[in-house]
Design a protein around this motif. Structure first.
Motif, PDB file in Angstrom:
ATOM      1  N   GLY A  51     -18.637   2.101   3.335  1.00  0.00           N
ATOM      2  CA  GLY A  51     -17.389   2.765   3.683  1.00  0.00           C
ATOM      3  C   GLY A  51     -17.185   2.819   5.181  1.00  0.00           C
ATOM      4  O   GLY A  51     -17.480   1.862   5.887  1.00  0.00           O
ATOM      5  N   SER A  80     -17.282  -2.038   0.852  1.00  0.00           N
ATOM      6  CA  SER A  80     -16.404  -1.245  -0.014  1.00  0.00           C
ATOM      7  C   SER A  80     -15.866  -2.043  -1.195  1.00  0.00           C
ATOM      8  O   SER A  80     -14.920  -1.607  -1.853  1.00  0.00           O
ATOM      9  CB  SER A  80     -15.241  -0.678   0.800  1.00  0.00           C
ATOM     10  OG  SER A  80     -14.432  -1.716   1.297  1.00  0.00           O
ATOM     11  N   GLU A  81     -16.467  -3.180  -1.491  1.00  0.00           N
ATOM     12  CA  GLU A  81     -15.940  -4.072  -2.521  1.00  0.00           C
ATOM     13  C   GLU A  81     -15.749  -3.381  -3.869  1.00  0.00           C
ATOM     14  O   GLU A  81     -14.785  -3.643  -4.575  1.00  0.00           O
ATOM     15  CB  GLU A  81     -16.851  -5.293  -2.704  1.00  0.00           C
ATOM     16  CG  GLU A  81     -16.850  -6.252  -1.530  1.00  0.00           C
ATOM     17  CD  GLU A  81     -17.796  -5.849  -0.397  1.00  0.00           C
ATOM     18  OE1 GLU A  81     -18.462  -4.775  -0.482  1.00  0.00           O
ATOM     19  OE2 GLU A  81     -17.856  -6.583   0.588  1.00  0.00           O
ATOM     20  N   ALA A  82     -16.652  -2.472  -4.234  1.00  0.00           N
ATOM     21  CA  ALA A  82     -16.552  -1.804  -5.534  1.00  0.00           C
ATOM     22  C   ALA A  82     -15.296  -0.937  -5.642  1.00  0.00           C
ATOM     23  O   ALA A  82     -14.857  -0.624  -6.747  1.00  0.00           O
ATOM     24  CB  ALA A  82     -17.793  -0.959  -5.789  1.00  0.00           C
ATOM     25  N   TYR A  83     -14.724  -0.544  -4.506  1.00  0.00           N
ATOM     26  CA  TYR A  83     -13.555   0.330  -4.500  1.00  0.00           C
ATOM     27  C   TYR A  83     -12.326  -0.352  -3.909  1.00  0.00           C
ATOM     28  O   TYR A  83     -11.309   0.298  -3.669  1.00  0.00           O
ATOM     29  CB  TYR A  83     -13.865   1.600  -3.710  1.00  0.00           C
ATOM     30  CG  TYR A  83     -15.099   2.288  -4.217  1.00  0.00           C
ATOM     31  CD1 TYR A  83     -15.059   3.057  -5.370  1.00  0.00           C
ATOM     32  CD2 TYR A  83     -16.323   2.124  -3.573  1.00  0.00           C
ATOM     33  CE1 TYR A  83     -16.205   3.665  -5.859  1.00  0.00           C
ATOM     34  CE2 TYR A  83     -17.470   2.730  -4.053  1.00  0.00           C
ATOM     35  CZ  TYR A  83     -17.401   3.493  -5.199  1.00  0.00           C
ATOM     36  OH  TYR A  83     -18.534   4.084  -5.684  1.00  0.00           O
ATOM     37  N   ALA A  84     -12.410  -1.649  -3.660  1.00  0.00           N
ATOM     38  CA  ALA A  84     -11.313  -2.390  -3.037  1.00  0.00           C
ATOM     39  C   ALA A  84     -10.025  -2.196  -3.829  1.00  0.00           C
ATOM     40  O   ALA A  84     -10.015  -2.236  -5.058  1.00  0.00           O
ATOM     41  CB  ALA A  84     -11.654  -3.868  -2.940  1.00  0.00           C
ATOM     42  N   ALA A  86      -8.248   0.580  -4.023  1.00  0.00           N
ATOM     43  CA  ALA A  86      -7.928   1.994  -4.259  1.00  0.00           C
ATOM     44  C   ALA A  86      -7.002   2.472  -3.142  1.00  0.00           C
ATOM     45  O   ALA A  86      -7.205   2.156  -1.970  1.00  0.00           O
ATOM     46  CB  ALA A  86      -9.200   2.828  -4.297  1.00  0.00           C
ATOM     47  N   VAL A  88      -5.811   4.794  -0.465  1.00  0.00           N
ATOM     48  CA  VAL A  88      -6.524   5.797   0.323  1.00  0.00           C
ATOM     49  C   VAL A  88      -5.792   6.102   1.622  1.00  0.00           C
ATOM     50  O   VAL A  88      -4.890   5.371   2.038  1.00  0.00           O
ATOM     51  CB  VAL A  88      -7.963   5.319   0.647  1.00  0.00           C
ATOM     52  CG1 VAL A  88      -8.790   5.151  -0.616  1.00  0.00           C
ATOM     53  CG2 VAL A  88      -7.946   4.035   1.453  1.00  0.00           C
ATOM     54  N   LEU A 128      -7.680   0.139  -0.050  1.00  0.00           N
ATOM     55  CA  LEU A 128      -8.948   0.063   0.660  1.00  0.00           C
ATOM     56  C   LEU A 128      -9.390  -1.395   0.768  1.00  0.00           C
ATOM     57  O   LEU A 128      -9.268  -2.161  -0.185  1.00  0.00           O
ATOM     58  CB  LEU A 128     -10.016   0.874  -0.082  1.00  0.00           C
ATOM     59  CG  LEU A 128     -11.380   0.943   0.583  1.00  0.00           C
ATOM     60  CD1 LEU A 128     -11.299   1.633   1.940  1.00  0.00           C
ATOM     61  CD2 LEU A 128     -12.359   1.685  -0.317  1.00  0.00           C
ATOM     62  N   TYR A 155      -9.420  10.065  -0.661  1.00  0.00           N
ATOM     63  CA  TYR A 155      -8.697   9.688  -1.876  1.00  0.00           C
ATOM     64  C   TYR A 155      -8.227  10.972  -2.540  1.00  0.00           C
ATOM     65  O   TYR A 155      -8.957  11.960  -2.517  1.00  0.00           O
ATOM     66  CB  TYR A 155      -9.664   8.918  -2.793  1.00  0.00           C
ATOM     67  CG  TYR A 155      -9.081   8.569  -4.133  1.00  0.00           C
ATOM     68  CD1 TYR A 155      -8.338   7.413  -4.290  1.00  0.00           C
ATOM     69  CD2 TYR A 155      -9.279   9.391  -5.227  1.00  0.00           C
ATOM     70  CE1 TYR A 155      -7.793   7.089  -5.523  1.00  0.00           C
ATOM     71  CE2 TYR A 155      -8.741   9.079  -6.460  1.00  0.00           C
ATOM     72  CZ  TYR A 155      -8.000   7.930  -6.595  1.00  0.00           C
ATOM     73  OH  TYR A 155      -7.464   7.618  -7.808  1.00  0.00           O
ATOM     74  N   PRO A 166     -12.499  14.178  -2.420  1.00  0.00           N
ATOM     75  CA  PRO A 166     -13.225  12.911  -2.368  1.00  0.00           C
ATOM     76  C   PRO A 166     -13.008  12.250  -1.000  1.00  0.00           C
ATOM     77  O   PRO A 166     -11.906  11.792  -0.694  1.00  0.00           O
ATOM     78  CB  PRO A 166     -12.595  12.074  -3.479  1.00  0.00           C
ATOM     79  CG  PRO A 166     -11.864  13.041  -4.348  1.00  0.00           C
ATOM     80  CD  PRO A 166     -11.486  14.189  -3.457  1.00  0.00           C
TER      81      PRO A 166
END
Length: 177
Positions: A51, A80-84, A86, A88, A128, A155, A166
């Motif tokens: 992050g 941050s790929e897992a949350y790309a 999102a 924010v 993100l 978020y 969050p």
């Protein structure tokens, strides 16, 4: 202090034992059948950030400057790929211990505010993504004292900075003698 932390027969080496979210300094030397070289000039690196990351003069954590030294503050979003994608809000906030608060607005300009986080506006709103190293303050010559800088991603994307919600953030502190 310094100590041997590894050797390699290659021209590359990763310090997999480095402490997360701390700056590590390195010097290397080469060795072959003719002997050992002198130590290289020092270099530094850091690991473990997912992050947001904020650096002062390229270093994480607390940085010491001498009076008259220029300051560069940069932000980055890493791993941050897992949350790309999102939606924010991104925030960059500064506090001079003399009492002044600033936030970075969406035009990448610093704005003075009272310290009430409800007065801040995000530097960015949207999906993100991994952000490369991006200077947000460059060439500034701070006077003596202590300065704190925060880079936060929160978020949901709602334009409200909620430290209890969050949120991921990193802080850099600059001390000027």
């Amino acid at each position: 202090s310094a100590g041997l932390i590894g050797t390699t027969g290659s021209t590359a080496w990763d310090d997999t034992g480095a402490a997360a979210d701390a700056t590590s300094f390195y010097r290397v030397k080469a060795e072959n059948s003719a002997g050992q070289s002198a130590f290289s000039a020092p270099d530094f690196g850091f690991t473990g950030t997912i992050g947001p990351l904020i650096t002062a003069n390229g270093m994480v954590g607390t940085v010491q400057l001498e009076s008259g030294d220029a300051l560069e503050v940069a932000v980055q979003v890493m791993n941050s790929e897992a949350y790309a994608g999102a939606e924010v809000d991104w925030w960059v906030i500064a506090f001079a211990h003399s009492g002044a608060w600033y936030y970075l607005n969406s035009a990448m300009q610093w704005e003075l505010f009272s310290g009430d986080l409800g007065q801040c506006r995000p530097a960015y709103q949207g999906p993100l993504f991994n952000l490369p190293i991006t200077p947000v303050l460059s060439g500034f010559i701070p006077s003596g004292g202590t300065y704190d800088f925060w880079f936060a991603v929160d978020y949901p994307m709602d334009g409200n900075l909620n430290p209890a919600g969050p949120i991921l953030y990193k802080k850099a502190t600059v001390r000027v003698e």
